[in-house]
Design a protein around this motif. Sequence first.
Motif, PDB file in Angstrom:
ATOM      1  N   LEU A  24       0.926  -1.549  -0.090  1.00  0.00           N
ATOM      2  CA  LEU A  24      -0.132   0.097  -0.132  1.00  0.00           C
ATOM      3  C   LEU A  24       0.800   1.859   0.182  1.00  0.00           C
ATOM      4  O   LEU A  24       0.175   2.256  -0.153  1.00  0.00           O
ATOM      5  CB  LEU A  24      -1.043  -0.163   0.898  1.00  0.00           C
ATOM      6  CG  LEU A  24      -2.091   1.447   1.207  1.00  0.00           C
ATOM      7  CD1 LEU A  24      -2.492   1.392   0.543  1.00  0.00           C
ATOM      8  CD2 LEU A  24      -2.591   1.057   3.024  1.00  0.00           C
ATOM      9  N   ASP A  29      -2.472   5.427  -6.265  1.00  0.00           N
ATOM     10  CA  ASP A  29      -3.928   5.070  -6.784  1.00  0.00           C
ATOM     11  C   ASP A  29      -5.172   5.432  -5.565  1.00  0.00           C
ATOM     12  O   ASP A  29      -5.893   5.016  -5.580  1.00  0.00           O
ATOM     13  CB  ASP A  29      -3.495   3.956  -8.076  1.00  0.00           C
ATOM     14  CG  ASP A  29      -2.441   4.241  -9.232  1.00  0.00           C
ATOM     15  OD1 ASP A  29      -3.042   5.420 -10.028  1.00  0.00           O
ATOM     16  OD2 ASP A  29      -1.791   4.159  -8.251  1.00  0.00           O
ATOM     17  N   ILE A  30      -4.638   4.916  -4.616  1.00  0.00           N
ATOM     18  CA  ILE A  30      -5.752   3.922  -3.516  1.00  0.00           C
ATOM     19  C   ILE A  30      -5.725   5.291  -2.259  1.00  0.00           C
ATOM     20  O   ILE A  30      -4.316   5.603  -1.923  1.00  0.00           O
ATOM     21  CB  ILE A  30      -5.208   2.902  -3.223  1.00  0.00           C
ATOM     22  CG1 ILE A  30      -4.694   1.387  -4.366  1.00  0.00           C
ATOM     23  CG2 ILE A  30      -6.120   2.329  -2.249  1.00  0.00           C
ATOM     24  CD1 ILE A  30      -3.972   0.082  -3.595  1.00  0.00           C
ATOM     25  N   SER A  33      -3.356   5.292   1.011  1.00  0.00           N
ATOM     26  CA  SER A  33      -1.808   5.758   1.074  1.00  0.00           C
ATOM     27  C   SER A  33      -1.268   6.505   1.822  1.00  0.00           C
ATOM     28  O   SER A  33      -0.316   6.380   2.064  1.00  0.00           O
ATOM     29  CB  SER A  33      -1.073   5.123  -0.683  1.00  0.00           C
ATOM     30  OG  SER A  33      -1.704   6.280  -1.161  1.00  0.00           O
ATOM     31  N   SER A 424      -5.380  -2.512  -8.138  1.00  0.00           N
ATOM     32  CA  SER A 424      -6.246  -1.260  -7.616  1.00  0.00           C
ATOM     33  C   SER A 424      -7.119  -1.100  -9.005  1.00  0.00           C
ATOM     34  O   SER A 424      -5.799  -0.538 -10.347  1.00  0.00           O
ATOM     35  CB  SER A 424      -5.530  -0.003  -7.647  1.00  0.00           C
ATOM     36  OG  SER A 424      -7.065   1.170  -7.631  1.00  0.00           O
ATOM     37  N   THR A 425      -7.978  -1.039  -9.056  1.00  0.00           N
ATOM     38  CA  THR A 425      -8.726  -0.596 -10.696  1.00  0.00           C
ATOM     39  C   THR A 425     -10.438   0.042  -9.612  1.00  0.00           C
ATOM     40  O   THR A 425     -10.511   0.278  -8.786  1.00  0.00           O
ATOM     41  CB  THR A 425      -9.767  -2.003 -11.230  1.00  0.00           C
ATOM     42  OG1 THR A 425     -10.312  -1.477 -12.690  1.00  0.00           O
ATOM     43  CG2 THR A 425     -10.353  -2.264 -10.099  1.00  0.00           C
ATOM     44  N   LYS A 426     -10.200   0.821 -11.519  1.00  0.00           N
ATOM     45  CA  LYS A 426     -11.475   2.134 -11.272  1.00  0.00           C
ATOM     46  C   LYS A 426     -12.195   1.854 -12.429  1.00  0.00           C
ATOM     47  O   LYS A 426     -11.791   1.842 -13.672  1.00  0.00           O
ATOM     48  CB  LYS A 426     -10.757   3.198 -11.438  1.00  0.00           C
ATOM     49  CG  LYS A 426     -11.760   4.629 -10.886  1.00  0.00           C
ATOM     50  CD  LYS A 426     -10.618   6.002 -11.007  1.00  0.00           C
ATOM     51  CE  LYS A 426     -11.521   7.086 -10.119  1.00  0.00           C
ATOM     52  NZ  LYS A 426     -12.318   7.405 -12.157  1.00  0.00           N
ATOM     53  N   ASN A 431     -13.531   3.126  -7.405  1.00  0.00           N
ATOM     54  CA  ASN A 431     -12.341   2.105  -6.733  1.00  0.00           C
ATOM     55  C   ASN A 431     -12.409   0.905  -6.135  1.00  0.00           C
ATOM     56  O   ASN A 431     -12.801   0.895  -4.656  1.00  0.00           O
ATOM     57  CB  ASN A 431     -11.127   3.401  -6.886  1.00  0.00           C
ATOM     58  CG  ASN A 431      -9.689   2.478  -5.707  1.00  0.00           C
ATOM     59  OD1 ASN A 431      -9.903   2.489  -4.943  1.00  0.00           O
ATOM     60  ND2 ASN A 431      -9.378   2.230  -6.737  1.00  0.00           N
ATOM     61  N   TYR A 433      -9.858  -2.300  -4.048  1.00  0.00           N
ATOM     62  CA  TYR A 433      -8.601  -2.148  -4.902  1.00  0.00           C
ATOM     63  C   TYR A 433      -8.162  -3.742  -3.600  1.00  0.00           C
ATOM     64  O   TYR A 433      -8.904  -4.078  -2.871  1.00  0.00           O
ATOM     65  CB  TYR A 433      -7.762  -1.521  -4.215  1.00  0.00           C
ATOM     66  CG  TYR A 433      -7.135  -1.310  -2.734  1.00  0.00           C
ATOM     67  CD1 TYR A 433      -6.538  -1.588  -1.617  1.00  0.00           C
ATOM     68  CD2 TYR A 433      -8.754  -0.186  -2.693  1.00  0.00           C
ATOM     69  CE1 TYR A 433      -6.727  -1.527  -0.210  1.00  0.00           C
ATOM     70  CE2 TYR A 433      -8.693   0.268  -0.820  1.00  0.00           C
ATOM     71  CZ  TYR A 433      -7.658  -0.377  -0.133  1.00  0.00           C
ATOM     72  OH  TYR A 433      -8.275  -0.011   1.256  1.00  0.00           O
ATOM     73  N   ASN A 458     -13.907   2.451  -2.929  1.00  0.00           N
ATOM     74  CA  ASN A 458     -13.865   3.868  -2.662  1.00  0.00           C
ATOM     75  C   ASN A 458     -14.391   4.214  -3.639  1.00  0.00           C
ATOM     76  O   ASN A 458     -14.526   4.118  -4.843  1.00  0.00           O
ATOM     77  CB  ASN A 458     -12.524   4.284  -2.216  1.00  0.00           C
ATOM     78  CG  ASN A 458     -11.850   3.717  -1.312  1.00  0.00           C
ATOM     79  OD1 ASN A 458     -12.037   4.229  -0.577  1.00  0.00           O
ATOM     80  ND2 ASN A 458     -10.469   3.316  -1.865  1.00  0.00           N
TER      81      ASN A 458
END
Length: 463
Positions: A24, A29-30, A33, A424-426, A431, A433, A458
Motif C-alpha cells: 500500500l 492510486d489508492i 496510501s 487497483s482498478t477504477k 475504486n 483494490y 472507494n
Amino acid sequence: MRKVFFFLTLLITTNLVAQNKQLLYNFTDIPQSLMINPGADVKYKWYAGVPFLSGISMNVGSTGFSAYDLFANDGVDFNTKIRNIISSTTNRDKIILNEQMELLSGGFRIGDFDHKMYFSFGLYQEFDLLSYIPYDIAILAIDGNKDYLGKRFNLGDINFKADLSSVFHFGINKKIQDNLIVGARAKIYSSIFNASSVDNAGYIYTNTSKDSFYEQIIYSNLQLNTSGISQYDDTNTNSNIGADVKKGILLGGNLGLGLDLGLTYYPQSNVQFTASIIDLGSVKQSKNVENYSYKGFYNYKGLVPHFNNENAAQANYQDFKNAIVLDTLHTNYTTWRPTKFNASAQYSFEEERVVDGSCNCEGTDPSIFYKSTLGAQLFTMTTPKSPLFALTTFYKRNFSKSFQMKATYTVDSFSFTNVGLGMSTKVGPVNFYVLADNVLSYSDLSKANSLSFQLGLNLIFKE
C-alpha cells in the motif's frame, strides 16, 4: 480466580505485530496510501470511502514456527511438536496479529494543481497484539527444573502488549514547491481494551548444596497492567461488551493523542523520494484500570519444596506466598503507540505525454504519464525490545488510467521469500483494490510464517 487465571493465561500463552504495508505504501492510486504517508502525492480531487468496506487489513506471522509445525497430521505426538518448536525458538522470536477496519474515510482538495492543499479525515478500528515468546518460562512449564540445576530461568522473557482501539484522524497535505509535498495527520486514540506486561524482571534458580540439600531462589518483579477489562469479573453480570465497544469507539475509552508526518520529493520528474513517521503518540490509561503485580524474593534451602501443594508442605507454601505476593492495584499508566518509519526511492520510466490532463500522473509535470516504476522501501517499527526492520523492492505497472498493479519482494525477520501482489482498478468513480503478501505460500497457508492482505472500496473523483 478468573482474574488470576486471566493473568497467568496472558503471561504464558499470549504470543501474538508488525504493521508493514509495503504494497500500500506510495500506491497513490489508492486513497488509503495517505494513511501511511500523509505527504503522499495524490492526484484526485476528492474521494469517499464506502463505510466499513474502504479499508480492511489483517497481518499475522511468526518468526519461530508455522501452523504446520504444530498441527500437521504427520503422526508426531503433539507434546513432541511443542518441544520441537520451543527448542527451535528463542526469547527474541515473536508471533504477530494486527487487524484494521476503516469505519469512515474521505478527502478533498482545495486549490488548483499547482497550489493544492489536500484534506483527509476518518475513523478506523484497530486490534494490535505484540509479544515475544517466553522461552525460559515455556521450558520450565514443560520440563520443570529437574534437568536444569544451576540454570536461571529468566522471568523477563514475559513481554507483550495487546490493545483494541479506535482512531479519529484529520490530515493536511500541501504542495510546498513544484517538487516538494509535505503532510501531517493529527490523531485521537480511544483505547477500548488494553493489556500490557513489559519491562519485567526476575528469575527462578535451583541448585544442590554440598550437603545434598536443594537451594531454591525465586526473584519476581512482574506486572500486568489492564484497562477496560476489570468490569468483566465474576461478580459483575451487568456488563455488556458490545455496548462497551461501541462506546469506546466513539471516544468513550481511554484517550490519547498522536501525530503522523510525511513528505514526497522529486529531484527529477521521474525520480522520487518519500518518507513518513506514523503514530508518534501515547494513551493515558485511566478508566477501569487494574494492575496485577507479582513481586518479591524467596530463598529456600532444604528438601524439594512443593509450592503448589498446600497439604504437602504448608509452612513452606505459606512462606512462599508471603515472600512472592500477588497484589491487585488501580494505578493509571501510559501506553505508547508502536511508531513506524517508512522511506522509499523510486525511478519511473516508459514516459508518455497526455494532452487532456486526465491521467493519474506522477512527477512534477501533470502532463507526463509513466507506465513503469522500480524502487525500494525501508520500514522500521519500535517494539519493547529491538526495532523491527523490513526491506522491500517493488515494481509498479500502470496498464491504463484505471488499472494498476504492484509487485513486491520483502526481506524481514519473518521470511526471506515474501512476494506480494496488489492491484487497483477504477470503473467510473468506483475504486476497488486488493493487496496480498507472501503469495508463494498460498498453495499451503499452514506453512507460511507470515500472511497479510488489504482490500477496500472507494469512490474517487478527479477533475
